[in-house]
Enzyme design. Structure first.
Site, short mmCIF file in Angstrom:
data_model
loop_
_atom_site.label_atom_id
_atom_site.label_comp_id
_atom_site.label_asym_id
_atom_site.label_seq_id
_atom_site.Cartn_x
_atom_site.Cartn_y
_atom_site.Cartn_z
N CYS A 2 37.84 28.65 40.02
CA CYS A 2 38.78 28.19 41.04
C CYS A 2 38.31 26.86 41.65
O CYS A 2 37.32 26.28 41.23
CB CYS A 2 38.90 29.23 42.14
SG CYS A 2 39.26 30.90 41.54
N ARG A 50 43.48 29.12 42.44
CA ARG A 50 43.03 30.24 41.63
C ARG A 50 43.35 30.09 40.15
O ARG A 50 44.49 29.80 39.77
CB ARG A 50 43.64 31.55 42.12
CG ARG A 50 43.02 32.75 41.42
CD ARG A 50 43.52 34.07 41.94
NE ARG A 50 42.72 35.16 41.39
CZ ARG A 50 43.12 36.41 41.26
NH1 ARG A 50 44.33 36.74 41.66
NH2 ARG A 50 42.33 37.34 40.75
N ILE A 54 39.70 37.91 36.59
CA ILE A 54 39.47 39.34 36.83
C ILE A 54 40.37 39.78 37.97
O ILE A 54 40.58 39.04 38.93
CB ILE A 54 37.99 39.60 37.17
CG1 ILE A 54 37.10 39.31 35.95
CG2 ILE A 54 37.77 41.04 37.64
CD1 ILE A 54 35.62 39.40 36.23
N ASN A 75 34.67 30.25 44.54
CA ASN A 75 34.82 29.70 43.20
C ASN A 75 33.70 30.25 42.34
O ASN A 75 32.53 30.00 42.62
CB ASN A 75 34.73 28.16 43.27
CG ASN A 75 34.62 27.51 41.89
OD1 ASN A 75 35.07 28.06 40.90
ND2 ASN A 75 34.01 26.33 41.85
N GLU A 77 32.15 33.54 39.45
CA GLU A 77 32.16 34.91 38.98
C GLU A 77 30.84 35.58 39.34
O GLU A 77 29.77 34.99 39.15
CB GLU A 77 32.32 34.98 37.44
CG GLU A 77 33.56 34.31 36.88
CD GLU A 77 34.85 35.05 37.18
OE1 GLU A 77 34.78 36.21 37.66
OE2 GLU A 77 35.93 34.48 36.96
N ASP A 100 35.76 40.85 42.17
CA ASP A 100 34.45 40.55 42.74
C ASP A 100 34.52 39.86 44.10
O ASP A 100 33.53 39.82 44.83
CB ASP A 100 33.62 39.69 41.76
CG ASP A 100 34.32 38.41 41.35
OD1 ASP A 100 35.51 38.23 41.65
OD2 ASP A 100 33.66 37.57 40.69
N SER A 363 29.33 29.30 26.51
CA SER A 363 28.67 28.13 25.93
C SER A 363 27.17 28.41 25.76
O SER A 363 26.65 29.41 26.27
CB SER A 363 28.85 26.90 26.83
OG SER A 363 27.88 26.89 27.87
#
Length: 631
Positions: A2, A50, A54, A75, A77, A100, A363
Site C-alpha cells: 500500500c 490499498r 490478504i 503499508n 505484510e 494482519d 524475489s
C-alpha cells in the site's frame, strides 16, 4: 502492499484538512489501486491507498480499533500474523477481520513499541493512539518499505510512503540539498540518512519514532540491527541443514496470499533458490517470469529456462532491447530522487511482466548482503589479509604513490586492475571498502564541483557514513563490518528502493524471503569461511542448495542485471551525453564545473576512458532536478 500519508500536530491539536491528505495520496495512486481512505481527528490525519493481498474485502484502512481509540495506516505484510493473532486471542483480544492490520493494532495495545520485535515482515506504518496521546511511526528491520517525513512551518509533522506524496503538502519548501547531491554522485543513490529535498528525512530501517502530544519530538529510536559479533557452534553440514530449514520457512511464510502469486527468475543462485523452495511447497506449478536481452552477453534466459524446466514452473519470458532507454523519463518519475542504478530499467520490465498474471512476486534480493555474495566483499576480505601483513606507513608511503602512476585499465576485471587494488590497499579498510561500494570517488567528485560548491560542502564526505558504520559495527572481523555497513546503507538505499519503486509502479507486491530477519541473524553469526571461500562468496548457501540446483547455476560467475549504459553514450544517446556539458539545468544549480563534465563526456566518447556510469549519473540527476525543483 500500500501507500500511506499523514499529518500530525505534536504541540496543539490543530485541525487537519482531509483534502490535504487526499492531495498527498493522489500522486501515489499506483501503490494502492484497490481502494483509498482518509481519517482525521483533532491534531491528526491519516491517509491510505490499498493494494489488496490478504483479507481482500475485510480490512479497509485507515483502520480503527473497536473502541476507536487506536487508528492505523499501514503499508506492508506481517507474515506471522496468524500466530500472533492466536497469542493475542489467548490474552483476551478479539478480532473483527481476518487480516494482519488488526493484529498490529492489538499487538500495540498489548506490548507498546515492543510489538515490533514480534513482527516478522516488511512494513512502514503510522499508528495514532488517542488514549496515550501519541503517534507511533515504525519501519521494518531492513527497510523494505519506505517512509519520508518533514517538519513543517506550522509545527506539524507530515509523512508519506514516497517523496512525491510529501511534496504535495503546500508548506513543504522544495529546495535542493547540496550534500545529498554529493552523496548521490558518490553512490548512485541518495542514502536513507539524507534526502535530495532539504528538510525531508527518511525514517531509517529498524527505527521507530514515538511522538507524544505536548512533548518535544524526539530522535528516532533504533529497535533492531544485525549483530555480527556472535558465532554459531556447528559443523558446516549442520549449518547447511539449518540454513535450508530457515530458507524453507522464509519462502513458505511469504507464499500466503489471497491473490495470484509468482516469482522473478533470473537464473542466478538467489532467485533459483527461491523458486526451488516455492516449487517444493506448492501443489501447483509456480508462476515464474524472466526478462531477457537481445544482446547475448547480457542475456541469462537460458539459465532461467533450465531452472523453469527443472521445477516445472509456469514460465514466461520476454526479450527487451538492450537499447530500451525509452523508459528513462518514466524511471525518473518513479524514484523522485535521482537514482542511477541502471538495473532499474530491466527490474521495471520484469515487474510489468509479472503483473500481467500475478499480484505478488517473490524475489531473490538480500542473499548477497547476508552471505557476502558481492565481489567487492570478497576483495575486501582478501585485501584485509594483506593490510595485516604490510605496515600502514609502508602501504600509504609506497602503494599510494605507485597507484597514481599505474596505467588505468577500465576495461579489465578488478583483479587485473592493479591500480585500483594498490589505491585501496594504501587506505584503511573502511576507506577502501567505502570507495569500492561507490560509483564516483572523492577526487573525481572534487573536480566536478566548482569552488563555491566545494566551500558550501565544507567537510561533508559521502563515504564518512561507511567509515562510521564499519567502526561501530558489532563485528569480529573486517568482512563482518563491511556486510553490516551494506545492510545498513546500500541495501535500503539502493536495492530495496529499486525493488519498491519499480514493483509499486506496476501495482505489484514484491516479497524478499532471503531478507527474513531469522536468516539475516543466522548468516551474521557464520564464520567468515562459511561465507567466503575460494575467491567467491555465499559458500554455505551454495553448499546447502546443491541438493536442489545444478552446479552450473550454483558456481557460474555472478552476472547481475546489466544495462549497457556505456554503449548507449557512444551510440544512440551520444547527443544526449554531449548535451550535458551545456545543460541549462546543471548550469543553473551553480554547483558544477561544466568544462569538467565536457571533458568527461569527450573522453568517454573517444574511447580513452569508460565514464558511462558517471555520465548516467548526471543524466538521471538532470532529470530529477528539473522535475523536482523546476531548475
Amino acid at each position: 502492499m500500500c501507500g500511506i500519508a499523514g499529518i500530525y500536530h505534536p504541540e496543539t491539536a490543530k485541525p487537519v484538512d482531509p483534502a490535504r491528505l487526499r492531495a498527498m495520496l493522489e500522486p501515489m495512486g499506483h501503490r494502492g489501486p484497490d481502494g483509498s481512505g482518509v481519517w482525521t481527528a483533532p491534531g491528526v490525519g491519516l491517509g491510505h491507498l490499498r493494494l489488496s493481498i490478504i483479507d481482500i474485502e475485510g480490512s479497509p484502512q485507515p483502520m480503527a480499533s473497536a473502541d476507536e481509540a487506536v487508528t492505523l495506516s499501514y503499508n506492508g505484510e506481517i507474515y506471522n500474523f496468524r500466530e500472533l493473532r492466536a497469542e493475542l486471542e489467548d490474552r483476551g483480544h478479539r478480532f473483527r477481520t481476518s487480516g494482519d492490520t488488526e493484529v498490529i493494532i492489538a499487538a500495540w495495545r498489548q506490548w507498546g513499541p515492543e510489538c515490533l520485535s514480534r513482527f516478522n515482515g516488511m512494513f512502514a506504518f503510522a499508528l495514532h493512539d488517542a488514549a496515550r496521546g501519541c503517534l507511533f511511526l515504525a519501519r521494518d528491520r531492513l527497510g523494505v518499505k519506505p517512509l519520508h517525513m518533514a517538519r513543517l512551518s506550522d509545527g506539524s509533522l507530515a509523512f508519506a510512503s514516497e517523496l512525491k506524496g510529501l511534496l504535495r503538502h503546500p508548506l513543504l519548501r522544495c529546495e535542493a540539498r547540496l550534500s545529498a547531491v554529493e552523496d548521490y554522485l558518490a553512490f548512485g543513490y541518495v542514502p536513507d540518512d539524507s534526502s535530495i529535498v532539504a528538510g525531508v528525512e527518511k525514517l531509517a530501517a529498524g527505527h521507530y519514532l514515538l511522538i507524544e502530544r505536548g512533548k518535544p519530538v524526539p530522535a528516532p529510536t533504533r529497535w533492531w540491527a544485525p549483530d555480527f559479533s556472535r558465532r554459531i557452534k556447528a559443523s558446516e553440514g549442520e549449518a547447511a541443514e539449518h540454513l535450508i530449514h530457515l530458507m524453507r520457512a522464509a519462502v513458505t511464510d511469504r507464499m500466503v496470499a489471497d491473490v495470484p502469486l509468482g516469482a522473478f527468475l533470473s537464473g542466478g543462485v538467489d532467485s533459483s533458490s527461491v523458486v526451488a523452495l516455492m516449487a517444493e511447497a506448492s501443489p501447483k506449478a509456480v508462476k515464474t517470469c524472466t526478462i531477457g536481452f537481445d544482446e547475448a552477453a547480457l542475456d541469462e534466459t537460458a539459465y532461467a529456462q533450465a531452472i523453469a524446466e527443472r521445477f516445472a514452473t509456469d514460465h514466461r519470458t520476454r526479450t527487451v532491447a538492450a537499447g530500451d532507454f525509452g523508459l528513462i523519463d518514466r524511471i525518473a518519475d518513479m524514484f523522485d530522487e535521482p537514482f542511477a542504478d541502471a538495473s532499474a530499467l530491466p527490474t521495471w520490465r520484469v515487474c510489468e511482466l509479472a503483473r500481467e498474471t500475478v499480484t505478488v512476486a517473490l524475489s531473490g534480493d538480500g542473499a548477497d548482503e547476508a552471505f557476502a555474495g558481492y565481489r567487492r566483499m570478497v576483495f575486501h576480505h582478501q585485501e584485509e589479509r594483506l593490510r595485516r601483513m604490510i605496515p600502514a606507513p609502508l602501504r600509504r608511503g609506497l602503494l599510494g604513490p605507485l597507484a597514481k602512476v599505474w596505467p588505468q585499465m577500465d576495461w579489465a576485471p578488478r583483479p587485473l586492475r592493479a591500480r585500483a587494488t594498490l589505491a585501496s590497499l594504501a587506505k584503511s579498510g573502511a576507506e577502501g571498502y567505502a570507495e569500492a561500494v561507490g560509483v564516483t570517488g572523492p577526487a573525481q567528485r572534487a573536480r566536478l564541483f566548482n569552488d563555491a560548491a566545494r566551500r558550501a560542502l565544507g567537510d561533508h564526505v559521502a563515504e564518512a557514513r561507511y567509515w562510521k558504520a564499519m567502526a561501530e559495527a558489532p563485528a569480529r572481523e573486517p568482512l563482518d563490518a563491511a556486510q553490516y555497513a551494506d545492510l545498513m546503507i546500500w541495501l535500503p538505499g539502493d536495492i530495496l528502493t529499486k525493488t519498491d519503486r519499480t514493483s509499486m509502479a506496476a501495482s505489484l507486491e514484491a516479497r524478499e524471503p532471503l531478507l527474513d530477519y531469522r536468516l539475516i541473524e543466522f548468516a551474521s553469526a557464520l564464520p567468515a569461511a562459511m561465507r567466503v571461500r575460494g575467491g567467491t562468496g555465499k559458500a554455505l548457501m551454495k553448499r546447502a542448495m546443491e541438493r536442489y540446483l545444478p552446479r552450473d547455476i550454483l558456481y557460474r560467475p555472478k552476472m547481475g542485471f546489466v544495462t549497457p549504459v556505456s554503449h548507449w553514450f557512444r551510440g544512440a544517446l551520444t547527443d544526449q551525453a554531449r548535451a550535458l556539458a551545456t545543460s541549462a539545468t546543471l548550469s543553473r544549480t551553480g554547483w558544477f564545473d561544466m568544462a569538467e563534465i565536457d571533458r568527461i563526456v569527450a573522453a568517454h566518447q573517444s574511447g580513452r576512458r569508460d565514464h558511462g556510469r558517471l555520465i548516467w549519473q548526471f543524466f538521471m540527476l538532470e532529470k530529477s532536478l528539473a522535475k523536482l525543483f523546476g531548475i
